[in-house]
Design a protein around this motif. Structure first.
Motif, PDB file in Angstrom:
ATOM      1  N   GLY A   1      39.238  28.451   3.037  1.00  4.91           N
ATOM      2  CA  GLY A   1      39.072  29.094   1.742  1.00  4.91           C
ATOM      3  C   GLY A   1      38.180  28.379   0.760  1.00  4.91           C
ATOM      4  O   GLY A   1      38.225  28.667  -0.437  1.00  4.91           O
ATOM      5  N   MET A   2      37.385  27.447   1.204  1.00  2.00           N
ATOM      6  CA  MET A   2      36.425  26.746   0.344  1.00  2.00           C
ATOM      7  C   MET A   2      35.308  26.226   1.236  1.00  2.00           C
ATOM      8  O   MET A   2      35.433  26.229   2.459  1.00  2.00           O
ATOM      9  N   ALA A   3      34.234  25.776   0.615  1.00  2.00           N
ATOM     10  CA  ALA A   3      33.109  25.276   1.402  1.00  2.00           C
ATOM     11  C   ALA A   3      32.291  24.286   0.585  1.00  2.00           C
ATOM     12  O   ALA A   3      32.283  24.342  -0.648  1.00  2.00           O
ATOM     13  N   PHE A   4      31.603  23.406   1.300  1.00  2.00           N
ATOM     14  CA  PHE A   4      30.622  22.540   0.663  1.00  2.00           C
ATOM     15  C   PHE A   4      29.351  23.352   0.463  1.00  2.00           C
ATOM     16  O   PHE A   4      29.003  24.202   1.277  1.00  2.00           O
ATOM     17  N   ALA A   5      28.658  23.057  -0.631  1.00  2.00           N
ATOM     18  CA  ALA A   5      27.394  23.701  -0.945  1.00  2.00           C
ATOM     19  C   ALA A   5      26.529  22.691  -1.681  1.00  2.00           C
ATOM     20  O   ALA A   5      27.023  21.660  -2.141  1.00  2.00           O
ATOM     21  N   SER A   6      25.245  22.980  -1.781  1.00  2.00           N
ATOM     22  CA  SER A   6      24.376  22.094  -2.564  1.00  2.00           C
ATOM     23  C   SER A   6      23.699  22.900  -3.662  1.00  2.00           C
ATOM     24  O   SER A   6      23.388  24.085  -3.493  1.00  2.00           O
ATOM     25  N   GLN A   7      23.521  22.241  -4.799  1.00  2.00           N
ATOM     26  CA  GLN A   7      22.827  22.823  -5.946  1.00  2.00           C
ATOM     27  C   GLN A   7      21.972  21.712  -6.529  1.00  2.00           C
ATOM     28  O   GLN A   7      22.494  20.771  -7.140  1.00  2.00           O
ATOM     29  N   ASP A   8      20.681  21.800  -6.290  1.00  2.00           N
ATOM     30  CA  ASP A   8      19.763  20.733  -6.686  1.00  2.00           C
ATOM     31  C   ASP A   8      20.232  19.425  -6.054  1.00  2.00           C
ATOM     32  O   ASP A   8      20.350  19.350  -4.851  1.00  2.00           O
ATOM     33  N   ASP A   9      20.555  18.413  -6.854  1.00  2.00           N
ATOM     34  CA  ASP A   9      20.978  17.126  -6.292  1.00  2.00           C
ATOM     35  C   ASP A   9      22.499  16.981  -6.220  1.00  2.00           C
ATOM     36  O   ASP A   9      23.006  15.920  -5.887  1.00  2.00           O
TER      37      ASP A   9
END
Length: 160
Positions: free
Chosen positions: A102-110
């Motif tokens: 029910g959740m995940a790692f993600a990237s946003q810029d740095d």
């Protein structure tokens, strides 16, 4: 002008969600007035801390019904991070996503984020508690190790 049934339902849902979030924050031992933050991108927003993890809770305007998004910036990558090291970090995060519920790692810029988001339609208090606990507990459990393994710094600050 009278509200349509849909608009009234949406307003009721939004008010109910705000109440649930604030009730959960109180149950978790937070002072709601200290948690509320201004966030121009959200209908309402709160910020809490657990250990080294800072968690943003945002009520977002979406088509149909608003969504509740809970996110934590677990780390900020080092400026000029070697592309091979960055690829290794992203591969590890994708592998970790396989084990998450029910959740995940993600990237946003740095920033490397841990994120969950759910429609507020039929949302209940136990789900709000679960969303917050899931993100804050896991973010606090992994943030120091990710920084130790890949450099950078703990990821406090703005979470999208």
């Amino acid at each position: 002008m009278a509200l349509s049934l849909f608009e009234n339902s949406r307003e009721t849902n939004t008010a109910s969600t705000i109440t649930m979030v604030e009730d959960v924050l109180i149950a978790l031992g937070h002072f709601v007035n200290d948690c509320r933050v201004d966030d121009p991108g959200a209908l309402r927003a709160w910020r809490i801390t657990k250990g080294s993890a800072q968690v943003a809770i945002r009520l977002l305007d979406r088509p149909g019904y608003p969504h509740l998004r809970v996110a934590s910036a677990v780390m900020r990558t080092a400026a000029g991070m070697d592309p091979i090291r960055r690829a290794s970090l992203h591969a590890e995060l994708l592998t970790r996503n396989l084990e998450l519920c029910g959740m995940a790692f993600a990237s946003q810029d740095d920033l490397i984020l841990l994120v969950t988001e759910r429609s507020t339609l039929d949302l209940d208090r136990s789900e709000v508690l679960d969303l917050i606990n899931r993100v804050q507990d896991h973010a606090d459990a992994v943030d120091d190790a990710l920084v130790a393994d890949y450099g950078g710094s703990l990821g406090s600050g703005s979470v999208g």
